[in-house]
Structure formats: structure tokens, C-alpha cells
Design a protein around this motif. Structure first.
Motif, PDB file in Angstrom:
ATOM      1  N   ILE A 128       0.794  -1.167  -0.019  1.00 37.77           N
ATOM      2  CA  ILE A 128      -0.101   0.053   0.040  1.00 37.77           C
ATOM      3  C   ILE A 128       0.753   1.219  -0.085  1.00 37.77           C
ATOM      4  N   SER A 129       1.880   1.230   0.864  1.00 43.14           N
ATOM      5  CA  SER A 129       2.928   2.305   0.851  1.00 43.14           C
ATOM      6  C   SER A 129       3.508   2.524  -0.518  1.00 43.14           C
ATOM      7  N   TYR A 130       3.895   1.616  -1.037  1.00 45.89           N
ATOM      8  CA  TYR A 130       4.666   1.630  -2.344  1.00 45.89           C
ATOM      9  C   TYR A 130       3.528   2.190  -3.259  1.00 45.89           C
ATOM     10  N   GLY A 131       2.279   1.652  -3.342  1.00 46.33           N
ATOM     11  CA  GLY A 131       1.454   2.224  -4.211  1.00 46.33           C
ATOM     12  C   GLY A 131       0.832   3.695  -4.315  1.00 46.33           C
ATOM     13  N   VAL A 132       1.015   3.955  -2.937  1.00 48.33           N
ATOM     14  CA  VAL A 132       0.426   5.411  -2.746  1.00 48.33           C
ATOM     15  C   VAL A 132       1.698   6.406  -3.368  1.00 48.33           C
ATOM     16  N   GLU A 133       2.930   5.924  -2.846  1.00 52.07           N
ATOM     17  CA  GLU A 133       4.013   6.870  -3.537  1.00 52.07           C
ATOM     18  C   GLU A 133       3.987   6.702  -4.853  1.00 52.07           C
ATOM     19  N   LYS A 134       3.573   5.825  -5.557  1.00 46.97           N
ATOM     20  CA  LYS A 134       3.894   5.621  -7.213  1.00 46.97           C
ATOM     21  C   LYS A 134       2.579   6.502  -7.710  1.00 46.97           C
ATOM     22  N   GLY A 135       1.714   6.878  -7.005  1.00 52.36           N
ATOM     23  CA  GLY A 135       0.749   7.794  -7.371  1.00 52.36           C
ATOM     24  C   GLY A 135      -0.624   6.585  -7.677  1.00 52.36           C
ATOM     25  N   LEU A 136      -0.715   5.475  -7.523  1.00 55.96           N
ATOM     26  CA  LEU A 136      -2.001   4.745  -7.279  1.00 55.96           C
ATOM     27  C   LEU A 136      -3.130   5.127  -6.767  1.00 55.96           C
ATOM     28  N   SER A 137      -4.422   4.832  -7.357  1.00 54.85           N
ATOM     29  CA  SER A 137      -5.350   4.945  -6.491  1.00 54.85           C
ATOM     30  C   SER A 137      -5.360   4.299  -5.021  1.00 54.85           C
ATOM     31  N   TYR A 138      -6.297   4.698  -4.142  1.00 54.61           N
ATOM     32  CA  TYR A 138      -6.205   3.683  -2.715  1.00 54.61           C
ATOM     33  C   TYR A 138      -6.487   2.372  -3.135  1.00 54.61           C
ATOM     34  N   ARG A 139      -7.501   2.197  -4.251  1.00 56.48           N
ATOM     35  CA  ARG A 139      -8.112   1.006  -4.439  1.00 56.48           C
ATOM     36  C   ARG A 139      -7.057   0.162  -5.011  1.00 56.48           C
ATOM     37  N   GLU A 140      -6.281   0.591  -6.137  1.00 60.78           N
ATOM     38  CA  GLU A 140      -5.275   0.003  -6.572  1.00 60.78           C
ATOM     39  C   GLU A 140      -4.054  -0.351  -5.722  1.00 60.78           C
ATOM     40  N   ALA A 141      -3.731   0.356  -4.827  1.00 58.28           N
ATOM     41  CA  ALA A 141      -2.733   0.043  -3.793  1.00 58.28           C
ATOM     42  C   ALA A 141      -3.305  -0.873  -2.957  1.00 58.28           C
ATOM     43  N   ALA A 142      -4.459  -0.737  -2.673  1.00 55.28           N
ATOM     44  CA  ALA A 142      -5.251  -1.921  -1.775  1.00 55.28           C
ATOM     45  C   ALA A 142      -4.865  -3.371  -2.534  1.00 55.28           C
ATOM     46  N   LYS A 143      -5.428  -3.290  -3.821  1.00 56.28           N
ATOM     47  CA  LYS A 143      -4.960  -4.736  -4.593  1.00 56.28           C
ATOM     48  C   LYS A 143      -3.848  -5.162  -4.402  1.00 56.28           C
ATOM     49  N   LEU A 144      -3.036  -4.179  -4.642  1.00 52.32           N
ATOM     50  CA  LEU A 144      -1.659  -4.547  -4.699  1.00 52.32           C
ATOM     51  C   LEU A 144      -1.285  -5.224  -3.253  1.00 52.32           C
ATOM     52  N   GLY A 145      -2.013  -4.596  -2.206  1.00 59.00           N
ATOM     53  CA  GLY A 145      -1.561  -5.060  -0.954  1.00 59.00           C
ATOM     54  C   GLY A 145      -2.095  -6.424  -0.564  1.00 59.00           C
ATOM     55  N   VAL A 146      -3.077  -6.743  -0.883  1.00 60.56           N
ATOM     56  CA  VAL A 146      -3.754  -8.091  -0.893  1.00 60.56           C
ATOM     57  C   VAL A 146      -3.171  -9.364  -1.756  1.00 60.56           C
ATOM     58  N   ALA A 147      -2.236  -8.639  -3.155  1.00 59.86           N
ATOM     59  CA  ALA A 147      -1.620  -9.626  -3.588  1.00 59.86           C
ATOM     60  C   ALA A 147      -0.193  -9.896  -2.875  1.00 59.86           C
ATOM     61  N   THR A 148       0.332  -8.781  -2.731  1.00 61.30           N
ATOM     62  CA  THR A 148       1.438  -9.161  -1.883  1.00 61.30           C
ATOM     63  C   THR A 148       1.408  -9.981  -0.475  1.00 61.30           C
ATOM     64  N   SER A 149       0.643  -9.601   0.070  1.00 55.48           N
ATOM     65  CA  SER A 149       0.038 -10.172   1.318  1.00 55.48           C
ATOM     66  C   SER A 149       0.241 -11.974   1.119  1.00 55.48           C
ATOM     67  N   ALA A 150      -0.689 -12.227   0.125  1.00 57.01           N
ATOM     68  CA  ALA A 150      -1.019 -13.578  -0.190  1.00 57.01           C
ATOM     69  C   ALA A 150       0.412 -14.121  -0.541  1.00 57.01           C
TER      70      ALA A 150
END
Length: 309
Positions: free
Chosen positions: A259-281
Motif C-alpha cells: 500500500i505504501s509503495y502504491g501510494v508513493e507511485k501515485g496509484l489510487s487507494y483501490r489499486e494500492a489496496a489490491k496490490l496489498g492483498v496480492a503481496t500479502s498472499a
């Protein structure tokens, strides 16, 4: 710029055994040694995703030097405060089937001088372009209000703050209005005194109460059931992904990192969240507290499904 703060880092020693025999002989099948602590895990994961961080906090003794050496070898920038007390070692016993027993040491003594040195470092990094990740436990000698104190100080310089903590650390950080938090649903229920089974509706209701206190983005992890995400703009749930689990240790850190990485890269919160779920898995499939590869994360990301709440 992302700055991760780990006040109580550790050498993570992950031990594979068949079945833990309490009071009996246990033969070890494999041992993995990692530089650990929640903030350090976040830095390692962001590096694997393709990002950069500065890892800071306290390290001491030969164990602390080992952590610094590992981060340097990985190409992760670091700027720790060096202390006399040695950094702790945490042992994780992993049984067949993924059952994990953790034996965590309490951590070193932190002097007032060392704490002031760290606070000065953090204020020096603070700017409108900085996201601070304050993650994990603190040594017993550190006041539980420290995350709130740090958040207040760096907020004054326009920085953002992501807090991932539990218990008293979590409670005392809320008045500082961190920009992002990631409790799990059990921690959230304990905070609000909710007992019994915790539904998605319960989770959303509790998250909305926290938002009313000025917290803008809340990610609530729910283990294999996925996660709930709430912000001022939207509320949605991402389903858990089916993967072969080695250990759940570090899964929450992976979500915070992505999520932190996604936010810094300018992703929307939803896209950052999806990346978070995938990385956590992906993190639950690795040995020790190693992050998943970017290739694995991208494969899992294609499977993430989210729905409005």
C-alpha cells in the motif's frame, strides 16, 4: 520518499519442525535467518516490488550489525541509531501444516539520548514528499505514546504517516490522526470491545468510527478472508486469495509495504489496496520473513477481486 521506522528490530530465526513436542525432543529440519522487525520487513518488500526506502530505528551489538549488513547487501538504504544494547533475536517454530509458535525477546534498553537522536533524524527526513511507516513493537523502556509523538512532529512538516501497531501503541497513536492504519479485524474488535464472530458489517462500522476521528485511510486485514478498505471516498472488500501457505508471519507487513509503495507511485487507494492483498498472499508462501518476488505478486494481482460494501 518512504521512511520505515523499526524501534525493535530483530534477527528472525525460523525453525522448521515436524510437530512440536512440548517438553520433549524436537528435531529441526531447516533453519532460516532473516533481518526482521515489521518496518524492516516493509523495506525488504518495497525493495522487491521495485521501490526504495530508508530504514531507520535502533540497532545494537553483533545482531544489529548483521541487520545492517543484510540491508546493505540488499541495496536498502538505512540510517539507524546505534545503541549499546544488542538487537534481539526472535525464534519462530513452524510445524507441518503452517502452525507457528513465536518466541519473541523483549528488546534493548533505549536511552533518552538515543531517542532524541532518532527523533532528530526523522524530523530531518520529514517533508511533504515523505511517508513514514511506523511499525511493530517498541522496547519496554520506550513510552507507548511515541508513535503519536512522531506523527505529530512530522505532520507539522507536511509528511504522511502509516501506523501498523497494536495494543497500547495503537490506542495512543489515534489522537495524532495517522493518515493510514492497518489493524486486523481481531485487534479492531478488541479496541471497540466487540465479542463473538466479527462480520464484514461489524468491521466496516468500526472502521467508520475511526474515520470519524480524522483517520483518512483504513485497511483491515482478515487473514484468509481478505481485507476491508475504507476511505473518505469509498468502502470495499477484497477477497482472500487461495495460495499454499507456509507461514502467515509477515503477511501484514507485506500489505503495509505494498500500500505504501502504491501510494508513493501515485496509484489510487483501490489499486494500492489490491496490490496489498496480492503481496500479502504472496508473503505467506515464502520461507521465513522473506518477501514474495515481484513476479509472484503480479501473478496474484491478476486474481484479486474487490466489491463495494
Amino acid at each position: 520518499m518512504i521512511v520505515t521506522v523499526t524501534m525493535n528490530p530483530a534477527i528472525d530465526k525460523t525453525v522448521d519442525i515436524g510437530k512440536f513436542e512440548h517438553g520433549g525432543l524436537n528435531r529441526i529440519k531447516n533453519v532460516e535467518i532473516d533481518a526482521g522487525g515489521k518496518g524492516i520487513n516493509v523495506s525488504k518488500t518495497i525493495k522487491e516490488l521495485g521501490g526504495e526506502t530508508i530504514a531507520t530505528g535502533f540497532i545494537g551489538g553483533t545482531t544489529g550489525q548483521l541487520i545492517e549488513n543484510v540491508l546493505n547487501e540488499m541495496g536498502i538504504k538505512n540510517d539507524f541509531v546505534k545503541i549499546e544494547s544488542p538487537t534481539r533475536t526472535n525464534t519462530k517454530l513452524v510445524e507441518e501444516g503452517g502452525i507457528v509458535t513465536e518466541l519473541n525477546e523483549p528488546g534493548p534498553v533505549i536511552t533518552e539520548e538515543a531517542m532524541e537522536e532518532l527523533l532528530t533524524k526523522l524530523e530531518g527526513y520529514a517533508s511533504e514528499e515523505t511517508l513514514f511507516v511506523l511499525a511493530g513493537s517498541v522496547p519496554a523502556s520506550v513510552d507507548k505514546g511515541i508513535y503519536g509523538k512522531i506523527a505529530d512532529a512530522v505532520h507539522e512538516k507536511g509528511a504522511k504517516v502509516f501506523i501498523d501497531a497494536d495494543g497500547e501503541l495503537f490506542v495512543k497513536s489515534l489522537d495524532s490522526k495517522p493518515d493510514y492504519i492497518k489493524p486486523n479485524n481481531v485487534e479492531l474488535a478488541e479496541f471497540f470491545g466487540v465479542e463473538g464472530d466479527i462480520t464484514v458489517e461489524d468491521t466496516v462500522g468500526m472502521a467508520k468510527k475511526l474515520m470519524a476521528r480524522g483517520i483518512e485511510h483504513i485497511a483491515v486485514s482478515m487473514g484468509k478472508d481478505g481485507a476491508v478498505f475504507v476511505s473518505n471516498e469509498e468502502k470495499f472488500k477484497c477477497k482472500g486469495l487461495k495460495v499454499k501457505t507456509y507461514s502467515t508471519v509477515g503477511a501484514g507487513d507485506a500489505m503495509v509495504a505494498a500500500i505504501s509503495y502504491g501510494v508513493e507511485k501515485g496509484l489510487s487507494y483501490r489499486e494500492a489496496a489490491k496490490l496489498g492483498v496480492a503481496t500479502s498472499a504472496g508473503a505467506v508462501t515464502t520461507i521465513g520473513t522473506k518477501p514474495p518476488t515481484r513476479e509472484v505478486v503480479d501473478e496474484l494481482l491478476a486474481q484479486v477481486e474487490c466489491e463495494e460494501i
